[in-house]
Design an enzyme around this catalytic site. Structure first.
Site, mmCIF file in Angstrom:
data_model
loop_
_atom_site.group_PDB
_atom_site.id
_atom_site.type_symbol
_atom_site.label_atom_id
_atom_site.label_comp_id
_atom_site.label_asym_id
_atom_site.label_seq_id
_atom_site.Cartn_x
_atom_site.Cartn_y
_atom_site.Cartn_z
ATOM 1 N N TYR A 1 -4.883 0.140 9.800
ATOM 2 C CA TYR A 1 -3.817 0.809 10.539
ATOM 3 C C TYR A 1 -4.165 2.258 10.858
ATOM 4 C CZ TYR A 1 0.439 -1.976 11.198
ATOM 5 O OH TYR A 1 1.375 -2.862 11.661
ATOM 6 N N HIS B 1 8.518 -4.231 10.561
ATOM 7 C CA HIS B 1 7.653 -4.777 11.598
ATOM 8 C C HIS B 1 7.632 -6.292 11.485
ATOM 9 C CE1 HIS B 1 3.438 -4.724 13.694
ATOM 10 N NE2 HIS B 1 4.318 -5.476 14.316
ATOM 11 N N GLY C 1 -5.872 9.441 3.512
ATOM 12 C CA GLY C 1 -6.636 8.449 4.251
ATOM 13 C C GLY C 1 -7.833 9.096 4.926
ATOM 14 N N HIS D 1 7.040 -0.298 7.267
ATOM 15 C CA HIS D 1 6.422 1.026 7.154
ATOM 16 C C HIS D 1 7.558 1.966 6.756
ATOM 17 C CE1 HIS D 1 2.841 -0.374 9.451
ATOM 18 N NE2 HIS D 1 3.753 -1.124 10.051
ATOM 19 N N TYR E 1 -1.993 5.854 11.659
ATOM 20 C CA TYR E 1 -0.706 6.546 11.698
ATOM 21 C C TYR E 1 -0.916 7.898 12.363
ATOM 22 C CZ TYR E 1 0.696 3.032 8.312
ATOM 23 O OH TYR E 1 0.965 1.839 7.694
ATOM 24 N N ALA F 1 0.815 -1.207 0.000
ATOM 25 C CA ALA F 1 0.000 0.000 0.000
ATOM 26 C C ALA F 1 0.852 1.262 0.000
ATOM 27 C CB ALA F 1 -0.916 0.001 1.220
ATOM 28 N N PHE F 2 0.463 2.232 -0.845
ATOM 29 C CA PHE F 2 1.013 3.583 -0.800
ATOM 30 C C PHE F 2 -0.071 4.452 -0.179
ATOM 31 C CE2 PHE F 2 3.750 1.584 -3.742
ATOM 32 C CZ PHE F 2 4.929 2.298 -3.762
ATOM 33 N N ASP F 3 0.036 4.664 1.121
ATOM 34 C CA ASP F 3 -1.106 5.192 1.851
ATOM 35 C C ASP F 3 -1.437 6.631 1.501
ATOM 36 O OD1 ASP F 3 0.164 3.262 4.481
ATOM 37 O OD2 ASP F 3 -1.625 2.795 3.343
ATOM 38 N N GLY G 1 -5.080 9.280 -0.785
ATOM 39 C CA GLY G 1 -5.043 10.648 -0.298
ATOM 40 C C GLY G 1 -4.433 10.636 1.089
ATOM 41 N N HIS H 1 6.022 -7.006 7.683
ATOM 42 C CA HIS H 1 5.878 -5.927 6.706
ATOM 43 C C HIS H 1 6.745 -4.752 7.130
ATOM 44 C CE1 HIS H 1 2.815 -5.548 9.862
ATOM 45 N NE2 HIS H 1 2.966 -4.242 9.733
#
Length: 696
Positions: A413, A628, A336, A468, A415, A327-329, A334, A466
């Site tokens: 998630y 992680h 999110g 981050h 952030y 994922a490209f958050d 946007g 994964h």
């Protein structure tokens, strides 16, 4: 940006928008101007808007304005304000971009972004989930599983991570989970604790399911049992009222008090912040979240622009279709779902102020995100201290920080993103990752401990490892907007030589000038420190250029093969540092449009590899984050994983800038002993203890 788009002559708007500061965020009336002009230019089409953004004004035009502002001179005419609209025509797949002259109310151009796809939205995610659940293919899978009676199937759409094969249509990968009957009506029921063994792919244009992907759940690379059934597993609940063993009862209240109010000021424009000697604009952008603009200290420019440009969350599970999780958050979703901090879980104590955010609704109207950014002060412990051992006098100050907090929920998630300024001239950036891990099914009775790419965290629940990985774009302006460069210092042991190091104890710092665009890494073995400098201004004592240095640990970079789609998409994940020549339209570390991107369309790695000569216009891209490796203690909800790095002055000041912070005294701090001399806990009105009396 579509600077090459053809010009279109449109009559100016009858009511031009009001003039604002060139670095101000997009205003409501400006957003309306953008969407109105797009609609007028496309009669007969229904426009579904994804973003309406302010295009950064040319820095060369803004700098004279800022210089005049700082010096108290008449300011020149501000640059023309331009906006970008990204949208679809309802029922069509072409992703469109329009560029608007906001100041004069006219269209500048429109084009089809061939091969690009737009970011997601909350409304669209709900539609995708509903379409998946209504599909006959999905219903067939649900019937196969023979789920418990009266349960609820939950669909969770994700952006479709690209494969090696071309995917010209816009797709979503949908994962499925289960809510048991006894908890399904609870607003915090943890459906992630019951992952189902299949996924589907949705063609977003037609809202139809194109295929089913079965998920592996054992030691193999795929799920080979066509008749697999769901095996019930225990709940994994995190909501306080669902804890079977109750809650702790021994934490007593902790109140933060500021009886005279806050020490910061928010200007009439709602985004100009003054605190101590800092002054800057804190802006909200739906693409980047918080953006700090024109950061000054005591009237001296420090940074022109600071922002989180991108974050990538690549998963290490190699099994299909889990290999697509990357994922490209920011780019795909946007900013999110930005929390309304006042209502949705603000964790700040003391006296708080909020800044609203601005987005666009699909129909082109302004969508206000209330309380998107939380501002508050916090005590940061010891600032500086020294006790004169001859006289016994102690001088001590406490550090204080001004916190800007934005919390983004991206599916499972959370952030929490922070810009933090302190009383000693340092700017900190902090990331806190929490929420719920993205999980897959684990077959009952199968030992998966030999799988090195994840951990079984509960019965039936496998959590893949994964990363981050975040990227900050930093545009320095150290004591001036027209001269900046980047160097890095390495510390080496000096060779033992009779003349220069006769006892073999010497070590020295060597400086390397970054004179061309390039990428390189931090190195703990040489204590490598990257500095942004003004080569034309030197500290009067050290005789070295004034600077701000990056203080960050050399965290692990991307772990995927250079031939993989993860690598091609994640342009910033190959090095800790990229240095590029300034360009107005190079703002995002992996390029502008990330949904199903295939790389190769611009990003800080490509720009750094141009190798062009830098001429007082360096931009620093900093990659940081954490890997992680999942653990049982991260389940069912993850304790905050905290990462903090710093931008610290080096020779920018002639002495400790916090010398003038008022001393820490008892009449301000109100400290008291918790227990008296007999071990009895004291009460709130206890007499001031001797240990806390002022020594001044």
């Amino acid at each position: 940006m579509a600077t090459e788009a053809a010009s279109i002559d449109i009559a100016p708007a009858p009511q031009p928008v009001k003039a604002v500061h060139p670095l101000a965020s997009l205003q409501e009336d400006e957003l309306r101007t953008i969407t109105r002009l797009v609609k007028e230019h496309n009669p007969g089409q229904v426009c579904s808007f994804r973003r309406a953004l302010l295009i950064e004004p040319p820095k060369a035009e803004v700098v004279p304005y800022l210089e005049a502002e700082l010096e108290g001179r008449p300011r020149p005419r501000p640059p023309i304000r331009r906006g970008q609209a990204l949208f679809y025509f309802e029922g069509r797949q072409e992703y469109m971009e329009a560029i608007v002259d906001i100041t004069n109310g006219r269209m500048l151009g429109q084009r089809h972004l061939v091969g690009e796809h737009g970011p997601g939205s909350d409304e669209e995610m709900l539609k995708i989930g509903a379409a998946a659940l209504a599909s006959s293919l999905v219903k067939k899978e649900v019937e196969r599983l023979q789920l418990p009676a009266n349960c609820q199937v939950i669909a969770e759409p994700w952006p479709y991570g690209s494969d090696e094969s071309d995917t010209p249509t816009r797709l979503s990968q949908v994962w499925f989970f289960l809510n048991y009957e006894h908890n399904k009506d609870h607003p915090s029921a943890n459906f992630y604790g019951h992952p189902l063994d299949f996924s589907c792919v949705v063609d977003i244009a037609t809202m139809s399911v194109t295929r089913i992907d079965r998920l592996p759940s054992n030691l193999g690379m795929s799920n080979t049992d066509p008749n697999a059934r769901f095996v019930p597993n225990a709940d994994s609940e995190y909501a306080p009222e669902l804890q079977q063993n109750g809650l702790r009862r021994d934490l007593k209240p902790l109140h933060i008090s500021q009886p005279q109010g806050v020490s910061f000021d928010v200007g009439a424009d709602g985004e100009t912040i003054s605190w101590q000697k800092w002054r800057f604009r804190c802006c909200f952008d739906v693409r980047e979240g918080m953006v700090l603009r024109n950061v000054t200290y005591d009237g001296r420019p420090v940074f022109y622009r600071m922002a989180l440009s991108e974050m990538m969350v690549p998963y290490g599970d190699p099994r299909e279709p889990l290999h697509r999780k990357s994922a490209f958050d920011l780019g795909e979703c946007g900013a999110g779902q930005v929390a309304n901090n006042l209502q949705l879980g603000c964790d700040c104590l003391g006296v708080i102020h909020y800044l609203d955010g601005l987005s666009v609704s699909p129909d082109g109207e302004p969508a206000i995100i209330p309380n998107a950014i939380c501002i508050h002060e916090q005590d940061a412990g010891l600032g500086w201290k020294h006790t004169n051992i001859r006289t016994g006098r102690a001088d001590v100050t406490r550090a204080r920080e001004l916190i800007f907090q934005l919390i983004v929920t991206v599916g499972n998630y959370e952030y929490a993103l922070y810009w933090i300024l302190d009383t000693a001239g340092t700017i900190h950036y902090e990331i806190r990752a929490t929420g719920i891990m993205s999980v897959t099914p684990s077959a009952p009775g199968v030992d998966l401990s030999s799988l090195g790419y994840g951990t079984v965290v509960a019965d039936g629940v496998f959590a893949p490892h994964h990363q981050h990985i975040f990227n900050l774009r930093i545009d320095p302006a150290l004591d001036g907007y027209r001269s900046n460069a980047v160097v890095y210092d390495d510390t080496f042991a000096m060779p033992r030589e009779p003349a220069s190091n006769p006892h073999g104890v010497g070590f020295e710092v060597k400086t390397t000038q970054v004179d061309k665009e390039q990428a390189f890494d931090l190195d703990w073995t040489t204590n490598r420190v990257v500095k942004m400098i003004n080569p034309n201004k030197v500290n009067k004592h050290s005789r070295k250029p004034i600077a701000y240095k990056v203080v960050a640990p050399p965290t692990q970079l991307g772990l995927f093969d250079p031939s993989s789609m993860h690598y091609k998409r994640g342009e910033f994940t190959d090095n800790h540092i990229h240095v590029t020549k300034y360009a107005d339209d190079e703002l995002w570390g992996s390029g502008e449009h990330m949904w199903q991107s295939r790389g190769g369309r611009g990003g800080c790695n490509a720009w750094a590899n141009r190798g062009r000569q830098l001429e007082d216009d360096s931009v620093l891209w900093l990659t940081l984050g954490f890997t992680h490796a999942t653990r049982a203690e991260d389940w069912p909800v993850m304790p905050c994983e905290v990462f903090r790095m710093h931008f610290k002055p080096v020779g920018f000041f002639e002495q400790n800038p916090a010398l003038d912070v008022a001393p820490s005294t008892q009449n301000v701090n109100k400290s008291r002993l918790a227990f008296d001399g007999n071990g009895t806990q004291t009460q709130e009105a206890a007499v001031e203890p001797a240990c806390c009396r002022p020594r001044l």
